[in-house]
Design an enzyme around this catalytic site. Structure first.
Site, short mmCIF file in Angstrom:
data_model
loop_
_atom_site.label_atom_id
_atom_site.label_comp_id
_atom_site.label_asym_id
_atom_site.label_seq_id
_atom_site.Cartn_x
_atom_site.Cartn_y
_atom_site.Cartn_z
CB VAL A 220 -1.40 17.84 -45.70
CG1 VAL A 220 -2.87 18.20 -45.55
CG2 VAL A 220 -0.92 18.17 -47.11
N GLY A 221 -0.87 17.36 -42.59
CA GLY A 221 -1.39 17.19 -41.24
C GLY A 221 -0.87 18.26 -40.29
CD GLU B 129 -10.60 6.17 -32.18
OE1 GLU B 129 -9.65 5.42 -31.81
OE2 GLU B 129 -11.19 6.03 -33.26
CD GLU C 211 -2.98 0.52 -31.31
OE1 GLU C 211 -4.21 0.49 -31.42
OE2 GLU C 211 -2.32 1.58 -31.40
N GLY D 77 -2.57 14.42 -48.71
CA GLY D 77 -1.20 14.69 -48.31
C GLY D 77 -0.77 13.81 -47.16
CG ASP D 78 3.40 13.97 -46.08
OD1 ASP D 78 3.08 15.10 -45.64
OD2 ASP D 78 4.47 13.76 -46.67
N GLY D 79 1.15 13.29 -43.21
CA GLY D 79 1.03 13.89 -41.90
C GLY D 79 2.01 15.01 -41.63
N PRO D 80 3.32 14.77 -41.89
CG PRO D 80 5.37 13.67 -41.84
CD PRO D 80 3.95 13.50 -42.29
#
Length: 478
Positions: free
Chosen positions: A206-207, A245, A378, A201-204
């Site tokens: 499942v994350g 991390e 970065e 899934g994606d971050g918004p």
């Protein structure tokens, strides 16, 4: 074309609660390489429920039982090493040599290291009449990135298994193939049902569901600092342990000595590896200002030898992982030009002859100041900034002048000077003359995160400390 439309929950491959799919792109060809199912909060809940159900039994297993399982995991991983390398090349563009020699084998390294640590790890400590016990933290949620997908999966899963935790993994949706194969490895190794679970899934979605779930005792996240902040916010209401991390802008201090050209060349190679998509990449090279021209010559020569192209060929650099990454890198290269840095080699646009694929020219800027955007942000691409210094005190101050603190590097022939510089750099890991140790603790200061991974230090992240006063040693009780 790969199709991964099931999740691994409670020891079985199961359908999503509601099927929604995502096409996964091959960044070298810009074509669809496969499809995955995208999970929902309901899928996360099923996986967490399975992990919670499995925890009481798994947390009480013996050291020997866990070592036996991890040895089976190691054997199954070795069987699939070629499949894993091919998957990494296909999903995120790592050149075949890098996938075969580093990307896939790094998982073997973390598994082997965790087994060795587990053999002698001290889970109990008698202190007078008090017994201090290290116990598994519980159910862990793992959210891993696309740049070194197997490294980040295994360096979390291995110590979690070793310490008696259960877990739910969400691999990056940008590079999910290797995570899927890893789940197949876990199943083949006979991991007890519910101990390891995977939901794509994606971050918004499942994350966020994983990091906020009240049934998750700890969330371990690797990725950008921006996303890490969101994970911490999601985790805060349930006061779960958060391990992160995150990003880096690592300095590489080149000492003023007879091996400067060699040190510069080593720094260029290290920076460009994996197309610069490493959180600990030595992105800011600091050289004696009086020898800037010499450093430029050495850096240009080293960068000119770096070939870019088809990751299945003999090139040193493949594409970056996605169009989003390519656009960001191109924007920052142009900003470097606009802000007045000296463009030594590379620059905006694709390399000549590569009109398809997310390829970036190996790019070196010189005469960079630490206030320039390319020295602060970065970039996460094959872009090196060379800064000048007048004294080692100044070099150290500039090296530490960043919001990050993941890694740093010192290169030169005078080991005593290198050691002295390394001690003053504010970073979680400072490598001297290219040294590398997969058992050394890895993690950052400041906005590069908290906690440590790799080796025995990783074990402590997955353990709670229980003190039992009055639990007298047997000899004292008698």
């Amino acid at each position: 074309m790969r199709e991964y439309l099931k999740f691994y929950i409670d020891g079985q491959w199961v359908d999503p609660v509601a099927l929604k799919t995502l096409d996964v792109e091959n960044p070298a060809t810009e074509t669809v390489a496969g499809r995955i199912a995208l999970g929902s909060a309901a899928d996360v809940d099923k996986a967490v429920t399975a992990a919670r159900k499995a925890f009481p039994a798994w947390s009480q297993t013996t050291r020997e039982e866990r070592i036996e399982l991890m040895n089976r995991m190691l054997a199954e991983y070795q069987k699939r090493l070629g499949d894993l390398a091919e998957a990494v090349t296909e999903e995120m563009g790592a050149p075949a040599y890098l996938a075969q020699r580093a990307q896939a084998p790094t998982g073997l390294g973390h598994l082997s290291a965790a087994i060795d640590v587990l053999k002698d790890f001290k889970f109990e400590d008698d202190r007078g009449s008090t017994m201090i016990v290290k116990e598994p933290v519980g159910v862990c949620g793992f959210i891993t990135p696309w740049n070194w997908p197997l490294n980040q999966i295994v360096c979390k899963v291995a110590p979690a298994i070793a310490t008696g935790c259960t877990m739910v993994l969400k691999p990056s949706e940008v590079a999910p193939f290797s995570g899927q194969i890893f789940a197949e490895i876990m199943h083949a190794a006979g991991v007890p049902a519910g101990v390891f679970n995977l939901v794509h899934g994606d971050g918004p979605t499942v994350g966020a569901a994983l990091s906020s779930h009240p049934g998750v005792d700890m969330v371990s996240f690797t990725g950008s600092t921006r996303a890490g902040i969101e994970v911490a916010k999601n985790a805060a209401p349930t006061v779960k342990r958060v391990h992160q991390e995150l990003g880096g802008k690592s300095p590489n201090i080149i000492l003023d000595d007879s091996v400067l050209a060699k040190s510069v060349a080593r720094g260029v190679t290290a920076m460009m590896t994996n197309s610069g998509q490493s959180c600990n990449a030595p992105t800011r090279m600091l050289v004696p200002a009086a020898r800037m021209d010499e450093a430029i010559t050495a850096a240009r020569a080293a960068a000119a030898e770096i070939t870019v192209g088809d990751p299945n060929g003999n090139t040193k650099l493949g594409p970056v992982a996605s169009r989003i990454q390519w656009d960001k890198i191109q924007r920052l290269i142009q900003v470097g030009v606009d802000e007045g840095a000296t463009l030594v080699i590379g620059g905006p646009g694709r390399p000549e002859g590569l009109e398809t694929g997310h390829y970036v020219k190996p790019t070196v800027f010189a005469n960079v100041t630490n206030q320039m955007t390319i020295a602060r942000e970065e970039i996460f691409g094959p872009v090196l900034s060379i800064l000048g210094y007048d004294s080692l005190d100044q070099a150290i101050a500039v090296g530490n002048d960043t919001e990050y603190g993941l890694a740093a590097y010192v290169n030169g022939e005078d080991l005593e000077t290198a050691r002295a510089v390394a001690r003053r750099l504010r970073a979680g890991q400072v490598s001297i003359n290219g040294a590398y140790d997969q058992n050394a603790p890895f993690g950052g200061y400041k906005m590069s995160g908290n906690g440590r991974e790799w080796g025995d230090y990783a074990f402590h992240e997955f353990l709670e400390t229980k003190a039992m006063p009055g639990y007298a040693p047997k000899a004292a009780a008698e």
